[in-house]
Design a protein around this motif. Structure first.
Motif, short mmCIF file in Angstrom:
data_model
loop_
_atom_site.label_atom_id
_atom_site.label_comp_id
_atom_site.label_asym_id
_atom_site.label_seq_id
_atom_site.Cartn_x
_atom_site.Cartn_y
_atom_site.Cartn_z
N PRO A 72 0.84 -1.20 0.00
CA PRO A 72 0.00 0.00 0.00
C PRO A 72 0.88 1.25 0.00
O PRO A 72 1.96 1.26 0.58
CB PRO A 72 -0.80 -0.12 1.30
CG PRO A 72 0.03 -1.01 2.17
CD PRO A 72 0.75 -1.94 1.24
N ARG A 73 0.43 2.27 -0.67
CA ARG A 73 1.19 3.53 -0.71
C ARG A 73 0.88 4.31 0.57
O ARG A 73 -0.09 5.04 0.65
CB ARG A 73 0.84 4.33 -1.95
CG ARG A 73 1.36 3.66 -3.22
CD ARG A 73 1.28 4.55 -4.42
NE ARG A 73 1.94 5.82 -4.27
CZ ARG A 73 3.23 6.07 -4.49
NH1 ARG A 73 4.03 5.09 -4.83
NH2 ARG A 73 3.72 7.29 -4.36
N VAL A 74 1.74 4.11 1.55
CA VAL A 74 1.64 4.78 2.83
C VAL A 74 3.02 5.33 3.15
O VAL A 74 3.99 4.58 3.21
CB VAL A 74 1.21 3.79 3.95
CG1 VAL A 74 1.18 4.49 5.29
CG2 VAL A 74 -0.12 3.15 3.62
N LEU A 75 3.13 6.65 3.29
CA LEU A 75 4.43 7.24 3.61
C LEU A 75 4.97 6.65 4.90
O LEU A 75 4.29 6.66 5.93
CB LEU A 75 4.32 8.76 3.73
CG LEU A 75 3.99 9.50 2.44
CD1 LEU A 75 3.91 11.00 2.70
CD2 LEU A 75 5.02 9.21 1.38
N THR A 76 6.18 6.10 4.81
CA THR A 76 6.77 5.38 5.94
C THR A 76 8.20 5.85 6.16
O THR A 76 8.97 5.97 5.21
CB THR A 76 6.77 3.86 5.64
OG1 THR A 76 5.44 3.44 5.34
CG2 THR A 76 7.30 3.07 6.81
#
Length: 115
Positions: A72-76
């Motif tokens: 998933p595109r989740v800023l990490t």
């Protein structure tokens, strides 16, 4: 973000600290980057092994390995750190293969006096 090609890094997200012991001088480099998804592997490796033309600079290269599979595109935030023995460095140069690097000044570690 710059897509999933690379994480983003800023010199303000890194620090380099000198740790003096009785028999050696260590440099602790730590920081983080912002990645487009979880699961990135980030490491700092020697960028100039062998003959060192500028002994006042410790050169490190930041290397990334993106995660496998769909994520998933989740800023990490991805953390990285290294501990290097070096007797002469006055600064740390962080290099990248895909962009300009940056220079970190060395901070002296403050050790509190014992009471």
């Amino acid at each position: 973000m710059n897509g999933q090609q690379h994480c983003e890094y800023s010199a303000s997200d890194f620090e380099a600290t000198v740790i003096e012991t009785t028999d050696t001088r260590l440099i602790h480099v730590s920081g983080h980057g912002l990645c487009a998804s979880p699961g990135w592997t980030v490491e700092l490796v020697a960028a100039n092994p062998g003959v060192v033309p500028h002994p006042e600079s410790l050169w490190l290269e930041l290397r990334e390995t993106p995660p496998t599979g769909d994520r998933p595109r989740v800023l990490t935030e991805s953390n990285v750190e290294a501990m290097i023995e070096d007797a002469h460095a006055q600064q740390v140069v962080i290099r990248f293969r895909w962009r300009d690097g940056f220079v970190l000044p060395l901070r002296e570690r403050v050790i509190a006096a014992r009471r």
